[in-house]
Design an enzyme around this catalytic site. Structure first.
Site, short mmCIF file in Angstrom:
data_model
loop_
_atom_site.label_atom_id
_atom_site.label_comp_id
_atom_site.label_asym_id
_atom_site.label_seq_id
_atom_site.Cartn_x
_atom_site.Cartn_y
_atom_site.Cartn_z
N ASP A 57 38.53 37.23 39.60
CA ASP A 57 38.73 35.89 39.07
C ASP A 57 37.51 35.41 38.29
O ASP A 57 36.39 35.49 38.77
CB ASP A 57 38.99 34.92 40.24
CG ASP A 57 39.24 33.50 39.76
OD1 ASP A 57 40.40 33.17 39.48
OD2 ASP A 57 38.26 32.72 39.66
N TYR A 62 32.62 30.22 32.63
CA TYR A 62 31.73 30.53 33.76
C TYR A 62 30.44 31.14 33.21
O TYR A 62 30.48 32.08 32.41
CB TYR A 62 32.39 31.50 34.73
CG TYR A 62 33.40 30.89 35.67
CD1 TYR A 62 33.58 29.50 35.76
CD2 TYR A 62 34.17 31.69 36.49
CE1 TYR A 62 34.49 28.95 36.63
CE2 TYR A 62 35.10 31.14 37.38
CZ TYR A 62 35.27 29.78 37.44
OH TYR A 62 36.19 29.24 38.30
N ASN A 160 44.03 22.94 40.04
CA ASN A 160 43.53 21.56 40.04
C ASN A 160 44.49 20.59 39.35
O ASN A 160 44.10 19.84 38.45
CB ASN A 160 42.16 21.52 39.35
CG ASN A 160 41.17 22.50 39.96
OD1 ASN A 160 40.99 22.53 41.16
ND2 ASN A 160 40.55 23.31 39.14
N LEU A 216 34.74 28.82 51.99
CA LEU A 216 33.69 28.52 52.97
C LEU A 216 33.08 27.14 52.72
O LEU A 216 32.00 26.82 53.20
CB LEU A 216 32.61 29.59 52.94
CG LEU A 216 33.07 30.97 53.42
CD1 LEU A 216 31.98 32.01 53.22
CD2 LEU A 216 33.51 30.91 54.88
N ARG A 296 26.81 36.34 45.95
CA ARG A 296 25.77 36.54 44.95
C ARG A 296 24.97 37.81 45.19
O ARG A 296 24.21 38.24 44.33
CB ARG A 296 24.83 35.33 44.91
CG ARG A 296 25.41 34.14 44.18
CD ARG A 296 24.38 33.07 43.92
NE ARG A 296 24.15 32.25 45.11
CZ ARG A 296 23.25 31.27 45.19
NH1 ARG A 296 22.47 31.03 44.16
NH2 ARG A 296 23.12 30.56 46.28
#
Length: 354
Positions: A57, A62, A160, A216, A296
């Site tokens: 994704d 981004y 969204n 999370l 990350r």
């Protein structure tokens, strides 16, 4: 029951097979002051794919486009076996009003830019990223259908957006024979469960696979925050850290830390990390297709993948559900009441198969 990344699931009412955890590539690139450098991002990609993962994704903006560009390089020899999802609607060029939004010009220009950055001639899944409350739904749906017919995108999804608007769009697509939406991306985790009111039930009824982001809760469910972080004197209000970001969003609260405490307790009982337990709760939800993990570092990704191995006891699952439970509000609470059941069904016993 333990599952693996190659325990594939169907995406909505399509026949597309996707892994039960999607790899989020918003961490690919350091243009935003954080994230993974190219070599580290490559390790994340390789680790995920080597474990059998196929669902990745990203979005057109981004890390200012670095995410798509890096994926274009990483997927060069594996493109056909991967499901690449990207998004459009966020601003690509400051000062240009038509470089953002849900309209046809933005849609087509964004897709062409994503195809170049991803170094591919098709996108598996294209999401409308953010609802703009401006563009007519017919313009969006027809534009996406045109792109499907051209072979530039294979499937359409949405993020969204209010549930009533998504269901309306799905009905219009069905009636006009346009490509349907097959995926719904929402924020969903033990802390943010308002999607249970309408978005998730709507997705089930209308044939959209639910793809949760932030499973999370911005790291709150990992247990790395404490009550001390609620004290303003101990927090830099605008220092660019994840902590200040969560404070600005209202994610760091007494309620949310209490939920994180329950996650930590259950994780300890299982001999797992809180991140694994929190992620596993979302992953095992029957209304969810594939949560997006945004690691990350390879170490973080390894830890996240451990969620695939978790089995909760009925008691543990009940405690987690209770910790983050929300009221569904009207009309859901009313319709679930004993009184309404009696006046609509009397003493009849009716079994539902959904």
């Amino acid at each position: 029951m333990s599952i693996t990344l190659d325990t594939y699931r169907l995406l909505g009412r399509s026949g597309l097979r996707v892994s039960p955890l999607a790899l989020g590539a918003a961490t690919f690139g350091t243009d935003w002051g954080w994230g993974a450098e190219q070599d580290e991002a490559r390790k994340l990609f390789d680790l995920y794919v080597e474990r059998g993962g196929n669902f990745i994704d990203t979005a057109n903006t981004y890390t200012n486009g670095s995410s798509e560009r890096l994926l274009g390089e990483f997927t060069r020899d594996k493109r056909e076996s991967l499901v690449l999802a990207t998004k459009y609607t966020t601003l690509r060029r400051p000062g240009d009003p038509n470089s953002a939004g849900s309209h046809r010009k933005s849609l087509f220009a964004s897709v062409e830019a994503s195809l170049r950055q991803l170094n591919t001639d098709y996108i598996d899944l294209l999401y409308l990223h953010v609802w703009d409350f401006t563009t007519p739904v017919e313009e969006i749906l027809r534009g996406m259908d045109d792109l499907v017919r051209q072979g530039k995108i294979l499937y359409a999804g949405i993020c969204n957006t209010p549930a009533w608007q998504v269901s309306r769009m799905q009905a219009i697509a069905d009636l006009r024979g346009w490509s349907p939406l097959v995926a719904l991306q929402i924020e969903y985790n033990l802390i943010e469960r308002t999607g249970e009111r309408d978005l998730i039930p709507m997705a089930r009824e209308m044939g959209l696979g639910v793809i949760p982001y932030s499973p999370l809760a911005g790291g709150v469910l990992t247990g790395k925050y404490s009550r001390d972080d609620l004290i303003a004197a101990n927090v830099a209000s605008d220092d660019g850290t994840r902590k200040s970001f969560n404070l600005a969003l209202g994610t760091l609260t007494e309620r949310n830390l209490a939920i994180a405490d329950v996650v930590k307790e259950v994780a300890t009982e299982l001999g797992r990390t809180p991140a694994q337990a929190g992620l596993a709760w979302t992953l095992r939800n029957p209304g969810v297709t594939a949560p997006i993990i945004g690691a990350r570092t390879p170490t973080q990704l390894e830890d996240n993948l451990g969620a695939l191995e978790i089995d909760f006891t009925a008691s543990q699952l009940a405690r987690l559900d209770e910790a983050g439970t929300i009221g569904l509000g009207f009309p859901h609470d009313m319709l679930a009441s004993d009184h309404i059941r009696k006046v609509t069904a009397g003493d009849l016993k009716i079994e539902t198969r959904r």
